[in-house]
Motif scaffolding. Structure first.
Motif, PDB file in Angstrom:
ATOM      1  N   ASN A   1      85.769  79.476  62.485  1.00  0.00           N
ATOM      2  CA  ASN A   1      84.512  78.791  61.928  1.00  0.00           C
ATOM      3  C   ASN A   1      83.412  78.578  63.122  1.00  0.00           C
ATOM      4  OD1 ASN A   1      86.119  77.609  59.708  1.00  0.00           O
ATOM      5  ND2 ASN A   1      87.330  76.343  60.968  1.00  0.00           N
ATOM      6  N   PRO A   2      82.087  78.295  62.404  1.00  0.00           N
ATOM      7  CA  PRO A   2      81.200  78.061  63.470  1.00  0.00           C
ATOM      8  C   PRO A   2      81.207  77.400  64.436  1.00  0.00           C
ATOM      9  CG  PRO A   2      80.308  78.207  61.033  1.00  0.00           C
ATOM     10  CD  PRO A   2      81.895  78.171  61.036  1.00  0.00           C
ATOM     11  N   SER A   3      80.631  77.750  65.607  1.00  0.00           N
ATOM     12  CA  SER A   3      80.830  76.978  66.808  1.00  0.00           C
ATOM     13  C   SER A   3      82.441  76.663  67.382  1.00  0.00           C
ATOM     14  CB  SER A   3      80.124  75.512  66.652  1.00  0.00           C
ATOM     15  OG  SER A   3      78.688  75.744  66.257  1.00  0.00           O
ATOM     16  N   ASP A   4      83.313  77.564  66.733  1.00  0.00           N
ATOM     17  CA  ASP A   4      84.572  77.248  67.380  1.00  0.00           C
ATOM     18  C   ASP A   4      84.699  77.633  68.903  1.00  0.00           C
ATOM     19  OD1 ASP A   4      85.904  76.276  65.288  1.00  0.00           O
ATOM     20  OD2 ASP A   4      86.884  78.166  64.501  1.00  0.00           O
ATOM     21  N   ALA A   5      85.557  77.178  69.603  1.00  0.00           N
ATOM     22  CA  ALA A   5      85.858  77.367  70.973  1.00  0.00           C
ATOM     23  C   ALA A   5      87.228  77.937  70.954  1.00  0.00           C
ATOM     24  CB  ALA A   5      85.656  76.295  71.973  1.00  0.00           C
ATOM     25  N   LEU A   6      87.263  79.381  71.040  1.00  0.00           N
ATOM     26  CA  LEU A   6      88.546  80.017  71.290  1.00  0.00           C
ATOM     27  C   LEU A   6      89.035  80.289  72.737  1.00  0.00           C
ATOM     28  CD1 LEU A   6      90.787  81.421  69.607  1.00  0.00           C
ATOM     29  CD2 LEU A   6      89.343  83.373  69.687  1.00  0.00           C
ATOM     30  N   GLN A   7      90.323  80.070  72.940  1.00  0.00           N
ATOM     31  CA  GLN A   7      90.946  80.331  74.442  1.00  0.00           C
ATOM     32  C   GLN A   7      91.938  81.168  74.242  1.00  0.00           C
ATOM     33  OE1 GLN A   7      91.896  76.572  76.341  1.00  0.00           O
ATOM     34  NE2 GLN A   7      89.830  75.599  76.103  1.00  0.00           N
ATOM     35  N   VAL A   8      91.918  82.058  74.972  1.00  0.00           N
ATOM     36  CA  VAL A   8      93.259  83.047  75.122  1.00  0.00           C
ATOM     37  C   VAL A   8      93.516  83.225  76.571  1.00  0.00           C
ATOM     38  CG1 VAL A   8      92.349  84.421  73.023  1.00  0.00           C
ATOM     39  CG2 VAL A   8      91.526  85.001  75.424  1.00  0.00           C
ATOM     40  N   ARG A   9      94.644  84.001  76.711  1.00  0.00           N
ATOM     41  CA  ARG A   9      95.042  84.289  78.128  1.00  0.00           C
ATOM     42  C   ARG A   9      94.717  85.631  78.862  1.00  0.00           C
ATOM     43  NH1 ARG A   9      99.652  81.365  80.084  1.00  0.00           N
ATOM     44  NH2 ARG A   9     100.341  79.620  78.966  1.00  0.00           N
TER      45      ARG A   9
ATOM     46  N   ASP B   1      95.691  89.160  77.540  1.00  0.00           N
ATOM     47  CA  ASP B   1      95.953  89.340  76.077  1.00  0.00           C
ATOM     48  C   ASP B   1      95.079  90.424  75.345  1.00  0.00           C
ATOM     49  OD1 ASP B   1      97.614  87.202  76.373  1.00  0.00           O
ATOM     50  OD2 ASP B   1      96.420  85.890  75.034  1.00  0.00           O
ATOM     51  N   SER B   2      95.615  91.198  74.330  1.00  0.00           N
ATOM     52  CA  SER B   2      94.909  92.095  73.780  1.00  0.00           C
ATOM     53  C   SER B   2      94.017  91.304  72.419  1.00  0.00           C
ATOM     54  CB  SER B   2      95.928  93.067  73.001  1.00  0.00           C
ATOM     55  OG  SER B   2      95.132  94.001  72.066  1.00  0.00           O
ATOM     56  N   LEU B   3      92.655  91.680  72.422  1.00  0.00           N
ATOM     57  CA  LEU B   3      91.850  91.010  71.303  1.00  0.00           C
ATOM     58  C   LEU B   3      90.795  91.910  70.747  1.00  0.00           C
ATOM     59  CD1 LEU B   3      90.441  88.010  73.577  1.00  0.00           C
ATOM     60  CD2 LEU B   3      92.180  87.971  71.876  1.00  0.00           C
ATOM     61  N   THR B   4      90.713  91.788  69.602  1.00  0.00           N
ATOM     62  CA  THR B   4      89.961  92.391  68.788  1.00  0.00           C
ATOM     63  C   THR B   4      88.681  91.578  68.234  1.00  0.00           C
ATOM     64  OG1 THR B   4      91.287  94.022  68.037  1.00  0.00           O
ATOM     65  CG2 THR B   4      89.432  93.890  66.586  1.00  0.00           C
ATOM     66  N   VAL B   5      87.437  91.538  68.577  1.00  0.00           N
ATOM     67  CA  VAL B   5      86.515  90.410  68.213  1.00  0.00           C
ATOM     68  C   VAL B   5      85.690  91.388  67.274  1.00  0.00           C
ATOM     69  CG1 VAL B   5      84.746  89.051  68.975  1.00  0.00           C
ATOM     70  CG2 VAL B   5      86.582  89.262  70.477  1.00  0.00           C
TER      71      VAL B   5
ATOM     72  N   CYS C   1      80.107  81.504  68.411  1.00  0.00           N
ATOM     73  CA  CYS C   1      81.437  80.590  68.830  1.00  0.00           C
ATOM     74  C   CYS C   1      81.455  81.149  70.401  1.00  0.00           C
ATOM     75  CB  CYS C   1      82.531  81.699  68.149  1.00  0.00           C
ATOM     76  SG  CYS C   1      83.269  83.005  68.558  1.00  0.00           S
ATOM     77  N   SER C   2      82.362  80.303  71.023  1.00  0.00           N
ATOM     78  CA  SER C   2      82.559  80.484  72.469  1.00  0.00           C
ATOM     79  C   SER C   2      83.877  81.093  72.605  1.00  0.00           C
ATOM     80  CB  SER C   2      82.567  79.519  73.142  1.00  0.00           C
ATOM     81  OG  SER C   2      83.110  78.468  72.877  1.00  0.00           O
ATOM     82  N   LEU C   3      84.250  82.109  73.508  1.00  0.00           N
ATOM     83  CA  LEU C   3      85.562  82.426  74.003  1.00  0.00           C
ATOM     84  C   LEU C   3      85.674  82.237  75.480  1.00  0.00           C
ATOM     85  CD1 LEU C   3      88.052  84.613  73.378  1.00  0.00           C
ATOM     86  CD2 LEU C   3      86.553  86.204  73.815  1.00  0.00           C
ATOM     87  N   LEU C   4      86.846  81.875  75.624  1.00  0.00           N
ATOM     88  CA  LEU C   4      87.384  81.393  76.956  1.00  0.00           C
ATOM     89  C   LEU C   4      88.615  82.148  77.390  1.00  0.00           C
ATOM     90  CD1 LEU C   4      86.601  77.741  77.525  1.00  0.00           C
ATOM     91  CD2 LEU C   4      85.057  79.295  78.193  1.00  0.00           C
ATOM     92  N   VAL C   5      88.566  83.017  78.573  1.00  0.00           N
ATOM     93  CA  VAL C   5      89.589  83.657  78.721  1.00  0.00           C
ATOM     94  C   VAL C   5      90.383  82.829  79.990  1.00  0.00           C
ATOM     95  CG1 VAL C   5      90.568  85.759  79.910  1.00  0.00           C
ATOM     96  CG2 VAL C   5      88.826  85.963  78.028  1.00  0.00           C
ATOM     97  N   LYS C   6      91.606  82.229  79.638  1.00  0.00           N
ATOM     98  CA  LYS C   6      92.303  81.498  80.704  1.00  0.00           C
ATOM     99  C   LYS C   6      92.776  82.550  81.694  1.00  0.00           C
ATOM    100  CE  LYS C   6      93.956  77.908  77.523  1.00  0.00           C
ATOM    101  NZ  LYS C   6      95.297  77.328  76.862  1.00  0.00           N
TER     102      LYS C   6
ATOM    103  N   GLU D   1      98.379  76.789  84.163  1.00  0.00           N
ATOM    104  CA  GLU D   1      99.344  77.144  83.070  1.00  0.00           C
ATOM    105  C   GLU D   1      99.336  78.474  82.981  1.00  0.00           C
ATOM    106  OE1 GLU D   1      97.108  77.192  79.014  1.00  0.00           O
ATOM    107  OE2 GLU D   1      96.828  75.221  80.088  1.00  0.00           O
ATOM    108  N   VAL D   2      98.561  79.327  83.531  1.00  0.00           N
ATOM    109  CA  VAL D   2      98.339  80.723  83.586  1.00  0.00           C
ATOM    110  C   VAL D   2      99.270  81.610  84.576  1.00  0.00           C
ATOM    111  CG1 VAL D   2      96.989  83.002  83.132  1.00  0.00           C
ATOM    112  CG2 VAL D   2      96.134  80.624  82.420  1.00  0.00           C
ATOM    113  N   GLY D   3      99.277  81.076  85.718  1.00  0.00           N
ATOM    114  CA  GLY D   3      99.651  81.690  86.793  1.00  0.00           C
ATOM    115  C   GLY D   3      99.599  80.896  88.199  1.00  0.00           C
ATOM    116  N   GLN D   4      99.866  81.481  89.247  1.00  0.00           N
ATOM    117  CA  GLN D   4      99.824  80.750  90.403  1.00  0.00           C
ATOM    118  C   GLN D   4      99.200  82.020  91.461  1.00  0.00           C
ATOM    119  OE1 GLN D   4     103.889  79.373  91.418  1.00  0.00           O
ATOM    120  NE2 GLN D   4     104.503  81.390  92.076  1.00  0.00           N
ATOM    121  N   SER D   5      98.756  81.418  92.671  1.00  0.00           N
ATOM    122  CA  SER D   5      98.501  82.187  93.815  1.00  0.00           C
ATOM    123  C   SER D   5      98.713  81.802  95.220  1.00  0.00           C
ATOM    124  CB  SER D   5      96.829  82.801  93.584  1.00  0.00           C
ATOM    125  OG  SER D   5      96.438  83.301  94.469  1.00  0.00           O
ATOM    126  N   ARG D   6      98.854  82.334  96.144  1.00  0.00           N
ATOM    127  CA  ARG D   6      98.918  81.998  97.540  1.00  0.00           C
ATOM    128  C   ARG D   6      97.994  82.278  98.497  1.00  0.00           C
ATOM    129  NH1 ARG D   6     104.595  80.419  98.155  1.00  0.00           N
ATOM    130  NH2 ARG D   6     105.670  80.882  96.450  1.00  0.00           N
TER     131      ARG D   6
END
Length: 567
Positions: free
Chosen positions: A217-225, A228-232, A298-303, A391-396
Motif C-alpha cells: 500500500n502507498p506509504s507502507d513501511a516494510l521491514q525485513v531481516r 533475506d532474499s528480496l525482489t522489489v 514506501c520505505s524499506l528497513l533492513v533489520k 532480535e536479529v543477532g548479537q555481537s561481542r
C-alpha cells in the motif's frame, strides 16, 4: 428537343418534387434525350445526393475520456439545417456508431430513444412532452426512459437563445464504446444528424510497489531481516506505451517497460531507504491533460545485528581513577548492551553500568556509556567483555584497560640531511602514563649487518642527552612528540626504535626506522640548521647494552676526530 440547360432544370425539379418516388425519377430520365456522354455524367451527379441523404451527415470522431473523469461534449444548433424553424435539439446515446438515429420524432416521449431533448416548436406544443417535462421551461431535459443515460452522461448547460441553442454534457468512463450523436429536427418531423462521436475511455497510469510479489500500500513501511532474499518491483498499468522507474532515495535503480525490477540476493542495511515507483504513458491525450504520470512510495528497513564501532579497544588509564568509556553500536532495532570485567578482582565494580546516551533512528546508531571505578589494582591488562543484542543477532567486543606504558609509533621518515643527527617524531595514546623513554640505535655495516648497538634513556621533557625534546602536542587522541637524535655516525646506516616506560614496566620496542646520515664535510659540518649537541665524549654514557670498546679502531678514531673538531 430540349437544350442542356432545360434538361438540367427538369431533372432537378423531378428530384426535388418526387424524393419519395424514385420510379418517377427513372421514368423522367427515360423521357429525356441524353445527347452524349457528358450529359450522362451530369445526370449521375444530380442523382448522387439521393444516395448521400441516407448516410450520416458527419464522419465518426472520437471523444477521449480518462477514467474517473468526465469529458465535455457539445451539440450546437445549426439554423441553416432548420428551414421550418422548429428549433429543436436532441442528443442520442447509441450502443455503437453503426446504428442510425430513429426518425421521425415520436409523438410519445416514452418511445423516444433520445437521451436528452431540447424542446422545440413541435415537442414544446405536444401535451405528452409537456406532461413529462413541465411547462415552465423548454429544456434541455434528460429522458428518464433512457435509464443508462444518467449513468454515463452529466448535463452541463443549455443556452436558451432563440438562435444559439446548445446542449453541453460530460461523458463518463461507462460510456466507453458507445456513440454520442447530435441531431436537430427538420421538416417532415425527422431528425438531421449533425455530429457523431465514439467514446473511448483511457486509463491514466496506475503504479504500485511489490516485494516478493506482495503488493504494498502507498506509504507502507516494510521491514525485513538482513540476508533475506528480496525482489522489489515497480509496476505500471494503463493505456499506451508504459515506462517504469524504480528509485531509492532519489537515485534511479532500474528502468523498464511496464515493470522495473530489483533483485536483492542478500538484503543489507545499505538497501534500506525510501523507495519510489514512477510510471508514465506516452498517450498524447493523457499528456495534454497532465494525467500521464503517477507515482507511489514506501520505505524499506533492513533489520541487522549489532556491530560495534569503537575508536580504541585498548584504553590506557591511570591507576586509581574512574574510567568512562563511550561505546558506539550500529544496529536495527535498537540493541541492548551488557558488559563485565575479567578478571573480577581487577576492579571493585565488575558489572559495569551501561547507560544508553542516544539512539539515532536515521542512521541506526546507539551510543552507550560505561563507567568503571576503583581501578587501584589495575597493573596489567583488564578485559571488559561486552555483548550487544537485538532480535536479529548479537555481537561481542573486548575492551582492555591497562596502566602499562604503550608502545610508541615512529611517524618520521628515514631521511636526514645531517651527518650526526636525525629529526625523530613519534606518538602514543594520550592517556598513557609515561615516566621515560628508551631509544635503541643499531649501527649497521655496509652489508646491512649489525656493527654495534647502544641503548639510552631520556625523560619526556629532556633538552639534553641522546634525544633532545623539541615539542609535544595532543591531536586526535594521540600525544605527538618531536625530538632530535644525536650520536649518529657520518655516512652510515642506523636502525632506530623506541619504547616507553612507567612504574609498572616498559612496553615493547617500536618498529625501527632505518636512517642513513650524509657524509661529513665542511658544508655539512658548518650547516647552521644542523642541531649539533656538544658535550664531553663519554662512551660509557651510551649505556651498558652498548659495548663501545668492540667498535673497530677506525670507527673510534673517526668519532674522536669528530669530537675534538667540535670542541
Amino acid at each position: 428537343p430540349l437544350s442542356q440547360t432545360q434538361h438540367s432544370c427538369l431533372l432537378f425539379y423531378l428530384v426535388r418534387s418526387n424524393r419519395r418516388r424514385p420510379p418517377r425519377i427513372l421514368q423522367a430520365a427515360r423521357m429525356m434525350a441524353v445527347p452524349n456522354t457528358a450529359r450522362g455524367v451530369w445526370l449521375l451527379l444530380l442523382l448522387l445526393p439521393l444516395s448521400i441523404a441516407t448516410a450520416p451527415v458527419k464522419s465518426v470522431q472520437y471523444v477521449d475520456i480518462v477514467e474517473d473523469s468526465w469529458e465535455d461534449f457539445t451539440c450546437d444548433y445549426d439554423a441553416d439545417l432548420d428551414s421550418p424553424g422548429i428549433r429543436e435539439l436532441a442528443l442520442f446515446l447509441l450502443d455503437n456508431c453503426s446504428a442510425t438515429v430513429p426518425s421521425p420524432i415520436p409523438a410519445d416521449p416514452e418511445k423516444s430513444s433520445a437521451a436528452i431533448i431540447y424542446l422545440g416548436d413541435i415537442t414544446g406544443r405536444n401535451k405528452n412532452y409537456r406532461k413529462i417535462f413541465g411547462t415552465e421551461s423548454d429544456g434541455p431535459f434528460f429522458n428518464d426512459q433512457h435509464r443508462t443515460a444518467s449513468q454515463v452522461l452529466h448535463l452541463r448547460s443549455g443556452d436558451l437563445g432563440s438562435e444559439a441553442r446548445r446542449i453541453s454534457v460530460s461523458a463518463g468512463p461507462q460510456a466507453n464504446g458507445k456513440c454520442l450523436v447530435c441531431a436537430q429536427s427538420r421538416e417532415n418531423y425527422a431528425y438531421s444528424e449533425t455530429r457523431r462521436a465514439r467514446v473511448r475511455t483511457l486509463r491514466r497510469p496506475s503504479v504500485w510497489l511489490s516485494v516478493n510479489r506482495t503488493k504494498l500500500n502507498p506509504s507502507d513501511a516494510l521491514q525485513v531481516r538482513q540476508n533475506d532474499s528480496l525482489t522489489v518491483s515497480c509496476n505500471v498499468a494503463g493505456n499506451g506505451t508504459l515506462s517504469a522507474r524504480l528509485l531509492r532515495d532519489g537515485v534511479v535503480l532500474r528502468e523498464g517497460q511496464k515493470e522495473a525490477r530489483l533483485e536483492l540476493a542478500k538484503a543489507q542495511p545499505s538497501d534500506s531507504g525510501f523507495y519510489r515507483c514512477e510510471g508514465s504513458s506516452n498517450l498524447e491525450p493523457l499528456r495534454q491533460r497532465n494525467l500521464h504520470f503517477a507515482a507511489t512510495n514506501c520505505s524499506l528497513l533492513v533489520k541487522f545485528a549489532p556491530k560495534f564501532e569503537v575508536d580504541e579497544i585498548v584504553r590506557y588509564t591511570p591507576v586509581g581513577q574512574e574510567e568512562s568509556i563511550q561505546v558506539k553500536i550500529r544496529a536495527y532495532p535498537e540493541p541492548q548492551l551488557a558488559c563485565r570485567a575479567d578478571p573480577p578482582e581487577a576492579g571493585a565494580n565488575n558489572n559495569a553500568p551501561t547507560r544508553l546516551m542516544s539512539y539515532d533512528q536515521a542512521n541506526y546508531y546507539a551510543q552507550y556509556r560505561l563507567v568503571y571505578s576503583n581501578l587501584d589494582r589495575v597493573r596489567n591488562f583488564t578485559r571488559i567483555n561486552c555483548m550487544a543484542t537485538n532480535e536479529v543477532g548479537q555481537s561481542r567486543l573486548e575492551i582492555e584497560l591497562t596502566a602499562l606504558a604503550p608502545k610508541p609509533t615512529i611517524t618520521s621518515d628515514n631521511k636526514t640531511s645531517w651527518w650526526n643527527s636525525y629529526h625523530l617524531t613519534w606518538q602514543h595514546h594520550v592517556n598513557a602514563s609515561i615516566d621515560s623513554y628508551r631509544i635503541l640505535i643499531v649501527y649497521l655495516q655496509p652489508n646491512g649487518s649489525a656493527l654495534n648497538t647502544t641503548e639510552a634513556s631520556f625523560a619526556p621533557k629532556a633538552k639534553r642527552g641522546p634525544v633532545a625534546m623539541v615539542s609535544s602536542e595532543e591531536k586526535l587522541g594521540q600525544r605527538r612528540h618531536n625530538g632530535v637524535v644525536f650520536n649518529l655516525l657520518p655516512e652510515a646506516a642506523h636502525d632506530i626504535s623506541l619504547k616507553s616506560c612507567n612504574r609498572h614496566g616498559c612496553s615493547e620496542f617500536s618498529r625501527p626506522v632505518r636512517v642513513r646520515t650524509v657524509a661529513q664535510s665542511h658544508t655539512t659540518f658548518n650547516d647552521p640548521n644542523n642541531p649539533k649537541y656538544r658535550r664531553p665524549l663519554n662512551l660509557a654514557s651510551l649505556g651498558p647494552a652498548a659495548p663501545s670498546w668492540s667498535l673497530p679502531l677506525a670507527l673510534l678514531a673517526t668519532s674522536l676526530v669528530r669530537r675534538l673538531t667540535e670542541d
